[in-house]
Design a protein around this motif. Structure first.
Motif, mmCIF file in Angstrom:
data_model
loop_
_atom_site.group_PDB
_atom_site.id
_atom_site.type_symbol
_atom_site.label_atom_id
_atom_site.label_comp_id
_atom_site.label_asym_id
_atom_site.label_seq_id
_atom_site.Cartn_x
_atom_site.Cartn_y
_atom_site.Cartn_z
ATOM 1 N N SER A 125 0.834 -1.213 0.000
ATOM 2 C CA SER A 125 0.000 0.000 0.000
ATOM 3 C C SER A 125 0.862 1.253 0.000
ATOM 4 N N VAL A 126 0.296 2.317 -0.561
ATOM 5 C CA VAL A 126 0.980 3.607 -0.620
ATOM 6 C C VAL A 126 -0.016 4.700 -0.252
ATOM 7 N N LYS A 127 0.405 5.598 0.622
ATOM 8 C CA LYS A 127 -0.421 6.743 0.992
ATOM 9 C C LYS A 127 0.397 8.016 0.826
ATOM 10 N N PRO A 144 -1.342 4.467 -6.068
ATOM 11 C CA PRO A 144 -0.981 3.197 -6.705
ATOM 12 C C PRO A 144 0.274 2.587 -6.092
ATOM 13 N N ASN A 145 0.366 1.267 -6.149
ATOM 14 C CA ASN A 145 1.519 0.570 -5.572
ATOM 15 C C ASN A 145 2.284 -0.227 -6.628
ATOM 16 N N LYS A 146 2.234 0.238 -7.861
ATOM 17 C CA LYS A 146 2.925 -0.437 -8.951
ATOM 18 C C LYS A 146 4.432 -0.206 -8.846
ATOM 19 N N LYS A 147 5.198 -1.254 -9.105
ATOM 20 C CA LYS A 147 6.651 -1.135 -9.064
ATOM 21 C C LYS A 147 7.137 -0.097 -10.076
ATOM 22 N N GLY A 148 8.090 0.701 -9.651
ATOM 23 C CA GLY A 148 8.666 1.695 -10.541
ATOM 24 C C GLY A 148 8.105 3.081 -10.275
ATOM 25 N N SER A 149 7.955 3.861 -11.340
ATOM 26 C CA SER A 149 7.493 5.240 -11.207
ATOM 27 C C SER A 149 5.974 5.307 -11.234
ATOM 28 N N ASN A 150 5.420 6.063 -10.303
ATOM 29 C CA ASN A 150 3.977 6.269 -10.221
ATOM 30 C C ASN A 150 3.699 7.762 -10.094
ATOM 31 N N PHE A 151 2.546 8.185 -10.613
ATOM 32 C CA PHE A 151 2.176 9.594 -10.600
ATOM 33 C C PHE A 151 0.729 9.757 -10.166
ATOM 34 N N VAL A 152 0.496 10.753 -9.319
ATOM 35 C CA VAL A 152 -0.841 11.054 -8.820
ATOM 36 C C VAL A 152 -1.084 12.548 -8.947
ATOM 37 N N ASP A 153 -2.211 12.917 -9.528
ATOM 38 C CA ASP A 153 -2.570 14.327 -9.628
ATOM 39 C C ASP A 153 -3.370 14.750 -8.404
ATOM 40 N N TRP A 154 -2.938 15.834 -7.764
ATOM 41 C CA TRP A 154 -3.720 16.426 -6.669
ATOM 42 C C TRP A 154 -4.337 17.717 -7.183
ATOM 43 N N ASP A 155 -5.673 17.795 -7.098
ATOM 44 C CA ASP A 155 -6.408 18.945 -7.623
ATOM 45 C C ASP A 155 -6.613 20.040 -6.582
#
Length: 228
Positions: A125-127, A144-155
């Motif tokens: 898990s990732v928070k 997301p907890n996918k291996k490697g690079s992950n991106f999340v948009d905060w609005d």
């Protein structure tokens, strides 16, 4: 200028040349030599060998001064050329997606910011926790907890569904494995370079409406990976 001529007609080069100078320049040296010739004793003129030696010293001093001036001009020209090349290269990066180091977020009227992080395999898990300038938690995002690079948009919407006020914020990415142990994470922000701004203090890159120095850039990427 104070010229100290002793009884033999030679000039004391240890004399105070100027109240504001601690070393002789080539002009001072030449004036001392001329004063020495004017004030020499006609009955005991300066030795020719000594005079030739002083001329050689003056010639060396002039050459060194000219060399220093040339080197300074060369350094200045190289600096300007380097700056011009760097500015041209940075301008060519407009439109490129980049990773920006640090945990700071500046909200200044833009619509969103992209938060990124790299994680290894085996993360459960990732928070992402977002804090205001006073250290108060304003938002927690299940990421997301996918291996490697992950991106999340905060609005810029807080935990109560309201848009946060413009200002400075920080974010923290927390990842845990299947044993509920915290996993090391590399976090950053991401966005396209929208423009380049040239200032007296250096070149700034405009990303998501915020200005960053080129030293803040961690990596240039072709496109986003992972989930968003």
């Amino acid at each position: 200028m104070v010229t100290d001529v002793n009884s033999s007609g030679s000039v004391n080069t240890n004399a105070n040349v100027s109240a504001n100078k601690s070393a002789l320049g080539k002009d001072d040296f030449l004036k001392l030599m001329i004063a020495q010739l004017k004030n020499q004793d006609p009955l005991n003129p300066m030795d020719g060998t000594e005079y030739a030696s002083q001329l050689a010293q003056f010639s060396s001093l002039e050459q060194i001064t000219n060399l220093n001036n040339y080197l300074k001009q060369s350094v200045d020209a190289n600096y300007m050329l380097t700056q011009s090349i760097n500015n041209t290269m940075l301008a060519n990066l407009i439109g490129k997606e980049v990773k920006i180091g640090g945990d700071s977020i500046k909200v200044a009227g833009q619509d969103s910011v992209t938060l990124g992080y790299d994680i290894p395999d085996g993360v459960k898990s990732v928070k992402i926790n977002i804090y205001n300038q006073y250290g108060t938690l304003v938002k927690t995002i299940e990421a997301p907890n996918k291996k490697g690079s992950n991106f999340v948009d905060w609005d810029f919407i807080d935990g109560n569904g309201n848009r946060v006020a413009d200002g400075d914020y920080t974010f923290e990415v927390n990842a845990y494995n299947y044993n509920n142990e915290e996993v090391e994470v590399t976090q950053y922000k991401s966005g396209p370079i929208d423009g380049v701004k040239y200032t007296e203090s250096g070149t700034l890159l405009i990303i998501n409406g915020v200005e960053y120095s080129s030293g803040d850039i961690l990596e240039i990427i072709n496109k986003k990976g992972g989930d968003s």
